[in-house]
Design a protein around this motif. Structure first.
Motif, PDB file in Angstrom:
ATOM      1  N   GLN A  91       0.845  -1.185   0.000  1.00 23.32           N
ATOM      2  CA  GLN A  91       0.000   0.000   0.000  1.00 23.32           C
ATOM      3  C   GLN A  91       0.881   1.235   0.000  1.00 23.32           C
ATOM      4  O   GLN A  91       1.998   1.221   0.524  1.00 23.32           O
ATOM      5  N   VAL A  92       0.362   2.317  -0.604  1.00 22.84           N
ATOM      6  CA  VAL A  92       1.131   3.551  -0.651  1.00 22.84           C
ATOM      7  C   VAL A  92       0.184   4.719  -0.389  1.00 22.84           C
ATOM      8  O   VAL A  92      -0.996   4.672  -0.734  1.00 22.84           O
ATOM      9  N   GLN A  93       0.690   5.735   0.265  1.00 19.38           N
ATOM     10  CA  GLN A  93      -0.054   6.964   0.513  1.00 19.38           C
ATOM     11  C   GLN A  93       0.572   8.084  -0.324  1.00 19.38           C
ATOM     12  O   GLN A  93       1.784   8.198  -0.410  1.00 19.38           O
ATOM     13  N   LEU A  94      -0.282   8.907  -0.919  1.00 21.52           N
ATOM     14  CA  LEU A  94       0.173   9.983  -1.788  1.00 21.52           C
ATOM     15  C   LEU A  94      -0.386  11.309  -1.282  1.00 21.52           C
ATOM     16  O   LEU A  94      -1.583  11.431  -1.046  1.00 21.52           O
ATOM     17  N   VAL A  95       0.494  12.288  -1.149  1.00 19.77           N
ATOM     18  CA  VAL A  95       0.081  13.603  -0.667  1.00 19.77           C
ATOM     19  C   VAL A  95       0.607  14.656  -1.623  1.00 19.77           C
ATOM     20  O   VAL A  95       1.829  14.811  -1.776  1.00 19.77           O
ATOM     21  N   GLU A  96      -0.312  15.383  -2.259  1.00 16.47           N
ATOM     22  CA  GLU A  96       0.072  16.422  -3.211  1.00 16.47           C
ATOM     23  C   GLU A  96       0.200  17.777  -2.528  1.00 16.47           C
ATOM     24  O   GLU A  96      -0.432  18.036  -1.507  1.00 16.47           O
ATOM     25  N   SER A  97       0.984  18.646  -3.142  1.00 15.70           N
ATOM     26  CA  SER A  97       1.100  20.032  -2.699  1.00 15.70           C
ATOM     27  C   SER A  97       1.547  20.880  -3.879  1.00 15.70           C
ATOM     28  O   SER A  97       1.997  20.347  -4.904  1.00 15.70           O
ATOM     29  N   GLY A  98       1.407  22.196  -3.719  1.00 16.67           N
ATOM     30  CA  GLY A  98       1.937  23.112  -4.723  1.00 16.67           C
ATOM     31  C   GLY A  98       0.915  23.757  -5.627  1.00 16.67           C
ATOM     32  O   GLY A  98       1.267  24.596  -6.466  1.00 16.67           O
ATOM     33  N   GLY A  99      -0.340  23.391  -5.489  1.00 14.91           N
ATOM     34  CA  GLY A  99      -1.355  24.030  -6.321  1.00 14.91           C
ATOM     35  C   GLY A  99      -1.603  25.464  -5.885  1.00 14.91           C
ATOM     36  O   GLY A  99      -1.071  25.931  -4.885  1.00 14.91           O
ATOM     37  N   GLY A 100      -2.413  26.159  -6.673  1.00 15.13           N
ATOM     38  CA  GLY A 100      -2.735  27.536  -6.328  1.00 15.13           C
ATOM     39  C   GLY A 100      -3.269  28.306  -7.508  1.00 15.13           C
ATOM     40  O   GLY A 100      -3.613  27.726  -8.543  1.00 15.13           O
ATOM     41  N   LEU A 101      -3.318  29.621  -7.334  1.00 17.50           N
ATOM     42  CA  LEU A 101      -3.791  30.526  -8.368  1.00 17.50           C
ATOM     43  C   LEU A 101      -2.597  31.160  -9.066  1.00 17.50           C
ATOM     44  O   LEU A 101      -1.686  31.671  -8.398  1.00 17.50           O
ATOM     45  N   VAL A 102      -2.591  31.137 -10.392  1.00 16.04           N
ATOM     46  CA  VAL A 102      -1.499  31.706 -11.163  1.00 16.04           C
ATOM     47  C   VAL A 102      -2.081  32.394 -12.392  1.00 16.04           C
ATOM     48  O   VAL A 102      -3.122  31.974 -12.917  1.00 16.04           O
ATOM     49  N   GLN A 103      -1.415  33.434 -12.834  1.00 14.62           N
ATOM     50  CA  GLN A 103      -1.868  34.148 -14.032  1.00 14.62           C
ATOM     51  C   GLN A 103      -1.489  33.382 -15.296  1.00 14.62           C
ATOM     52  O   GLN A 103      -0.514  32.616 -15.296  1.00 14.62           O
ATOM     53  N   PRO A 104      -2.218  33.579 -16.370  1.00 16.07           N
ATOM     54  CA  PRO A 104      -1.832  32.953 -17.645  1.00 16.07           C
ATOM     55  C   PRO A 104      -0.386  33.304 -18.002  1.00 16.07           C
ATOM     56  O   PRO A 104       0.048  34.451 -17.828  1.00 16.07           O
ATOM     57  N   GLY A 105       0.328  32.293 -18.475  1.00 14.55           N
ATOM     58  CA  GLY A 105       1.744  32.463 -18.781  1.00 14.55           C
ATOM     59  C   GLY A 105       2.666  32.177 -17.616  1.00 14.55           C
ATOM     60  O   GLY A 105       3.894  32.128 -17.794  1.00 14.55           O
ATOM     61  N   GLY A 106       2.106  31.988 -16.442  1.00 12.94           N
ATOM     62  CA  GLY A 106       2.912  31.740 -15.253  1.00 12.94           C
ATOM     63  C   GLY A 106       3.335  30.293 -15.111  1.00 12.94           C
ATOM     64  O   GLY A 106       3.067  29.452 -15.975  1.00 12.94           O
ATOM     65  N   SER A 107       4.000  30.018 -13.989  1.00 14.52           N
ATOM     66  CA  SER A 107       4.543  28.684 -13.718  1.00 14.52           C
ATOM     67  C   SER A 107       4.146  28.218 -12.331  1.00 14.52           C
ATOM     68  O   SER A 107       3.916  29.039 -11.426  1.00 14.52           O
ATOM     69  N   LEU A 108       4.068  26.913 -12.182  1.00 13.95           N
ATOM     70  CA  LEU A 108       3.838  26.271 -10.894  1.00 13.95           C
ATOM     71  C   LEU A 108       4.567  24.937 -10.886  1.00 13.95           C
ATOM     72  O   LEU A 108       4.757  24.328 -11.944  1.00 13.95           O
ATOM     73  N   ARG A 109       4.928  24.494  -9.701  1.00 17.38           N
ATOM     74  CA  ARG A 109       5.469  23.148  -9.554  1.00 17.38           C
ATOM     75  C   ARG A 109       4.614  22.395  -8.551  1.00 17.38           C
ATOM     76  O   ARG A 109       4.451  22.835  -7.409  1.00 17.38           O
ATOM     77  N   LEU A 110       4.097  21.264  -8.981  1.00 22.41           N
ATOM     78  CA  LEU A 110       3.351  20.376  -8.095  1.00 22.41           C
ATOM     79  C   LEU A 110       4.282  19.297  -7.560  1.00 22.41           C
ATOM     80  O   LEU A 110       5.169  18.821  -8.272  1.00 22.41           O
TER      81      LEU A 110
END
Length: 117
Positions: free
Chosen positions: A1-20
């Motif tokens: 079994q494995v547990q997965l926890v995401e982070s890094g989402g949010g609000l960004v303007q068009p053309g911007g960058s994010l890392r999940l």
């Protein structure tokens, strides 16, 4: 079994960058592939990108050249670097782990990405 926890989402303007980021814990050594999926309101969940334990990668056509998937050692983390974000990238992004053909599949709880001015 494995547990997965995401982070890094949010609000960004068009053309911007994010890392999940997605941290995997539990029996990670036998994971065959880690992936990111997304689901926009009223749409089906779709594969965004995946990476195998041998670093084979797959990308949806809509994100090629803009998104990069990479993993941590021992399949204990997966990341999605997103550039040149578009409003149509707005969705809940889910981390996914699978143990190969016929094997179990696990999902994280999801993280919201909103691209808007």
């Amino acid at each position: 079994q494995v547990q997965l926890v995401e982070s890094g989402g949010g609000l960004v303007q068009p053309g911007g960058s994010l890392r999940l980021s997605c941290a995997a814990s539990g029996y990670t050594a036998a994971i065959f592939a880690l992936a990111w999926y997304r689901q926009a309101p009223g749409k089906q969940r779709e594969l965004v990108a995946s990476v195998t334990n041998r670093d084979g990668t797959t990308y949806a056509d809509s994100v090629k050249g803009r998104f990069t998937i990479f993993r941590g050692n021992a399949m204990n983390a997966v990341y999605l670097q997103m550039h040149s974000l578009k409003p149509e990238d707005t969705a809940v992004y889910y981390c996914n782990a699978n143990y190969g053909p016929g094997g179990r599949v696990y999902w994280g709880q999801g993280t919201q990405v909103t691209v808007s001015s």
